[in-house]
Design a protein around this motif. Structure first.
Motif, PDB file in Angstrom:
ATOM      1  N   THR A 108      47.021  -5.746  11.330  1.00  0.00           N
ATOM      2  CA  THR A 108      48.359  -5.946  11.894  1.00  0.00           C
ATOM      3  C   THR A 108      48.364  -7.142  12.839  1.00  0.00           C
ATOM      4  OG1 THR A 108      48.828  -3.578  11.736  1.00  0.00           O
ATOM      5  CG2 THR A 108      50.200  -4.868  13.235  1.00  0.00           C
ATOM      6  N   MET A 109      47.303  -7.263  13.627  1.00  0.00           N
ATOM      7  CA  MET A 109      47.182  -8.385  14.555  1.00  0.00           C
ATOM      8  C   MET A 109      47.120  -9.704  13.800  1.00  0.00           C
ATOM      9  SD  MET A 109      47.001  -8.852  17.832  1.00  0.00           S
ATOM     10  CE  MET A 109      47.041 -10.426  18.668  1.00  0.00           C
ATOM     11  N   LEU A 110      46.363  -9.733  12.724  1.00  0.00           N
ATOM     12  CA  LEU A 110      46.270 -10.928  11.887  1.00  0.00           C
ATOM     13  C   LEU A 110      47.631 -11.292  11.305  1.00  0.00           C
ATOM     14  CD1 LEU A 110      44.870 -13.084  10.110  1.00  0.00           C
ATOM     15  CD2 LEU A 110      44.311 -11.240   8.500  1.00  0.00           C
ATOM     16  N   MET A 111      48.317 -10.320  10.725  1.00  0.00           N
ATOM     17  CA  MET A 111      49.609 -10.562  10.084  1.00  0.00           C
ATOM     18  C   MET A 111      50.619 -11.099  11.088  1.00  0.00           C
ATOM     19  SD  MET A 111      49.837  -7.162   7.688  1.00  0.00           S
ATOM     20  CE  MET A 111      51.541  -7.454   7.234  1.00  0.00           C
ATOM     21  N   TYR A 112      50.680 -10.453  12.250  1.00  0.00           N
ATOM     22  CA  TYR A 112      51.673 -10.854  13.250  1.00  0.00           C
ATOM     23  C   TYR A 112      51.385 -12.260  13.786  1.00  0.00           C
ATOM     24  CZ  TYR A 112      54.124 -11.292  17.658  1.00  0.00           C
ATOM     25  OH  TYR A 112      54.906 -11.766  18.692  1.00  0.00           O
ATOM     26  N   THR A 113      50.153 -12.511  14.172  1.00  0.00           N
ATOM     27  CA  THR A 113      49.806 -13.799  14.782  1.00  0.00           C
ATOM     28  C   THR A 113      50.027 -14.950  13.814  1.00  0.00           C
ATOM     29  OG1 THR A 113      48.118 -12.656  16.103  1.00  0.00           O
ATOM     30  CG2 THR A 113      47.999 -15.064  16.002  1.00  0.00           C
ATOM     31  N   TYR A 114      49.530 -14.797  12.594  1.00  0.00           N
ATOM     32  CA  TYR A 114      49.629 -15.878  11.612  1.00  0.00           C
ATOM     33  C   TYR A 114      51.087 -16.127  11.211  1.00  0.00           C
ATOM     34  CZ  TYR A 114      48.062 -18.875   7.767  1.00  0.00           C
ATOM     35  OH  TYR A 114      47.829 -19.945   6.942  1.00  0.00           O
ATOM     36  N   SER A 115      51.810 -15.051  10.942  1.00  0.00           N
ATOM     37  CA  SER A 115      53.190 -15.212  10.478  1.00  0.00           C
ATOM     38  C   SER A 115      54.087 -15.764  11.579  1.00  0.00           C
ATOM     39  CB  SER A 115      53.743 -13.884   9.944  1.00  0.00           C
ATOM     40  OG  SER A 115      53.744 -12.892  10.941  1.00  0.00           O
ATOM     41  N   ARG A 116      53.837 -15.387  12.829  1.00  0.00           N
ATOM     42  CA  ARG A 116      54.670 -15.900  13.928  1.00  0.00           C
ATOM     43  C   ARG A 116      54.449 -17.399  14.120  1.00  0.00           C
ATOM     44  NH1 ARG A 116      57.099 -14.041  18.761  1.00  0.00           N
ATOM     45  NH2 ARG A 116      58.630 -15.654  19.244  1.00  0.00           N
ATOM     46  N   LEU A 117      53.207 -17.823  14.073  1.00  0.00           N
ATOM     47  CA  LEU A 117      52.910 -19.252  14.196  1.00  0.00           C
ATOM     48  C   LEU A 117      53.493 -20.037  13.023  1.00  0.00           C
ATOM     49  CD1 LEU A 117      49.206 -18.950  15.384  1.00  0.00           C
ATOM     50  CD2 LEU A 117      51.128 -19.773  16.770  1.00  0.00           C
ATOM     51  N   TYR A 118      53.346 -19.464  11.832  1.00  0.00           N
ATOM     52  CA  TYR A 118      53.882 -20.097  10.622  1.00  0.00           C
ATOM     53  C   TYR A 118      55.404 -20.239  10.739  1.00  0.00           C
ATOM     54  CZ  TYR A 118      54.710 -20.792   5.589  1.00  0.00           C
ATOM     55  OH  TYR A 118      55.100 -21.281   4.370  1.00  0.00           O
ATOM     56  N   PHE A 119      56.050 -19.176  11.197  1.00  0.00           N
ATOM     57  CA  PHE A 119      57.512 -19.195  11.363  1.00  0.00           C
ATOM     58  C   PHE A 119      57.936 -20.267  12.358  1.00  0.00           C
ATOM     59  CE2 PHE A 119      61.182 -17.859  13.904  1.00  0.00           C
ATOM     60  CZ  PHE A 119      62.158 -17.780  12.920  1.00  0.00           C
ATOM     61  N   GLN A 120      57.253 -20.340  13.510  1.00  0.00           N
ATOM     62  CA  GLN A 120      57.653 -21.307  14.533  1.00  0.00           C
ATOM     63  C   GLN A 120      57.481 -22.746  14.042  1.00  0.00           C
ATOM     64  OE1 GLN A 120      59.197 -18.727  17.190  1.00  0.00           O
ATOM     65  NE2 GLN A 120      59.157 -20.933  17.416  1.00  0.00           N
ATOM     66  N   SER A 121      56.410 -22.999  13.302  1.00  0.00           N
ATOM     67  CA  SER A 121      56.213 -24.341  12.762  1.00  0.00           C
ATOM     68  C   SER A 121      57.297 -24.686  11.744  1.00  0.00           C
ATOM     69  CB  SER A 121      54.832 -24.441  12.108  1.00  0.00           C
ATOM     70  OG  SER A 121      54.638 -25.723  11.553  1.00  0.00           O
ATOM     71  N   ARG A 122      57.579 -23.763  10.834  1.00  0.00           N
ATOM     72  CA  ARG A 122      58.613 -23.997   9.823  1.00  0.00           C
ATOM     73  C   ARG A 122      59.996 -24.121  10.467  1.00  0.00           C
ATOM     74  NH1 ARG A 122      56.915 -26.205   5.214  1.00  0.00           N
ATOM     75  NH2 ARG A 122      55.317 -24.990   4.165  1.00  0.00           N
ATOM     76  N   LEU A 123      60.255 -23.309  11.489  1.00  0.00           N
ATOM     77  CA  LEU A 123      61.550 -23.355  12.171  1.00  0.00           C
ATOM     78  C   LEU A 123      61.788 -24.721  12.791  1.00  0.00           C
ATOM     79  CD1 LEU A 123      64.087 -21.923  13.278  1.00  0.00           C
ATOM     80  CD2 LEU A 123      62.709 -21.240  15.265  1.00  0.00           C
ATOM     81  N   TYR A 124      60.775 -25.248  13.452  1.00  0.00           N
ATOM     82  CA  TYR A 124      60.927 -26.561  14.089  1.00  0.00           C
ATOM     83  C   TYR A 124      61.288 -27.629  13.059  1.00  0.00           C
ATOM     84  CZ  TYR A 124      59.636 -31.075  16.001  1.00  0.00           C
ATOM     85  OH  TYR A 124      59.646 -32.390  16.365  1.00  0.00           O
ATOM     86  N   HIS A 125      60.568 -27.649  11.958  1.00  0.00           N
ATOM     87  CA  HIS A 125      60.810 -28.696  10.969  1.00  0.00           C
ATOM     88  C   HIS A 125      62.106 -28.463  10.195  1.00  0.00           C
ATOM     89  CE1 HIS A 125      57.149 -31.006  11.592  1.00  0.00           C
ATOM     90  NE2 HIS A 125      56.576 -29.858  11.857  1.00  0.00           N
ATOM     91  N   HIS A 126      62.488 -27.207  10.042  1.00  0.00           N
ATOM     92  CA  HIS A 126      63.789 -26.921   9.427  1.00  0.00           C
ATOM     93  C   HIS A 126      64.918 -27.447  10.304  1.00  0.00           C
ATOM     94  CE1 HIS A 126      67.122 -24.752   7.584  1.00  0.00           C
ATOM     95  NE2 HIS A 126      67.423 -24.295   8.786  1.00  0.00           N
ATOM     96  N   GLN A 127      64.841 -27.192  11.598  1.00  0.00           N
ATOM     97  CA  GLN A 127      65.873 -27.654  12.512  1.00  0.00           C
ATOM     98  C   GLN A 127      65.912 -29.176  12.590  1.00  0.00           C
ATOM     99  OE1 GLN A 127      64.647 -25.491  16.010  1.00  0.00           O
ATOM    100  NE2 GLN A 127      66.086 -23.812  15.610  1.00  0.00           N
ATOM    101  N   LEU A 128      64.742 -29.786  12.482  1.00  0.00           N
ATOM    102  CA  LEU A 128      64.662 -31.234  12.517  1.00  0.00           C
ATOM    103  C   LEU A 128      65.392 -31.849  11.324  1.00  0.00           C
ATOM    104  CD1 LEU A 128      63.324 -33.453  14.247  1.00  0.00           C
ATOM    105  CD2 LEU A 128      61.379 -33.362  12.685  1.00  0.00           C
TER     106      LEU A 128
END
Length: 258
Positions: free
Chosen positions: A125-145
């Protein structure tokens, strides 16, 4: 999105301001994310040094190099997250992204540090949450850009406002980060945001001040200083003009809502 094999380590790294030759080359089978929480430094990327500060989300895969320089006066600190991956792991997100809300970033940092060392918490669960949250934040930034269709210089200015609003920033400072004149900065701001750089900076400072008024018992004078206002009197005057309430009235009103 395929998950890594394992979350190997999460730790805070505080750079020694006298350190040299900091960069580490990432070996196959490993991905390291550096999430900068404070200070300043630089990353060697695509043949040039890229300035980094709080909010930088740096996703390193095999062959990349970690942060290579630090500011001597304001050395950087970062959350370092190590994932074990397939040897032929490919880049899934850009090397450099930004987590725009630095308060949210620090909350995430506290959260993952707390639960990573908790042996009773499920590792998968820790792996899933940490990796997916970081992945989301990176994708979110570039999507907004991309969605904003904003010039890169404007994005840099907005990042500066978001992360350094508490400093004594001038229009010249904002224009310099984009390598523009002040007049061009005004024109680009009006075209893409409908407001002025001064108003954007003021809005960010007031947002931070409202959060502090609700969440802390700090004196109004202290909050004014911490959010970039030159004086408590100026802060109170501006706050009432914008919100219709004094800082004290605003705090009292929201205290009753808790």
């Amino acid at each position: 999105m395929d998950l890594p094999k394992q979350l190997r380590n999460i730790s805070m790294y505080y750079c020694d301001p006298q350190s040299q030759n900091l960069g580490r080359t990432i070996e196959p089978g490993l991905e390291i994310v550096e999430l900068v929480t404070q200070g300043k430094g630089a990353l060697w990327d695509d043949g040039r040094w890229v300035p980094i500060e709080a909010g930088a989300l740096l996703w390193h895969v095999a062959g990349d190099t970690t942060i290579g320089r630090t500011d001597k006066v304001d050395p950087y600190a970062c959350l370092a997250i190590h994932f074990q991956v397939a040897d032929m792991s490919q880049r899934r997100v850009p090397h450099v992204s930004w987590w725009m809300d630095t308060d949210e970033l620090r909350q995430f940092t506290r959260e993952v540090l707390r639960y990573f060392v908790d042996d009773t918490f499920d590792a998968q669960t820790m792996l899933m949450y940490t990796y997916s949250r970081l992945y989301f934040q990176s994708r979110l930034y570039h999507h907004q850009l991309v969605a904003s269709n904003a010039p890169a210089g404007l994005v840099q200015v907005m990042q500066m406002i978001d992360q350094r609003y508490h400093e004594s920033l001038s229009l010249d400072d904002l224009a310099e980060v984009a390598n523009w004149s002040v007049a061009h900065l005004h024109d680009v701001f009006r075209k893409h945001t409908g407001t002025s750089p001064h108003q954007a900076l003021l809005r960010r400072r007031l947002h931070a001040a409202r959060e502090k008024l609700i969440a802390t018992n700090d004196r109004v004078k202290t909050i004014a200083h911490e959010t970039g206002f030159a004086s408590a009197a100026g802060f109170c005057r501006t706050f009432k003009q914008v919100t219709g309430q004094t800082p004290a009235d605003y705090r009292q009103y929201h205290a009753h809502l808790k």
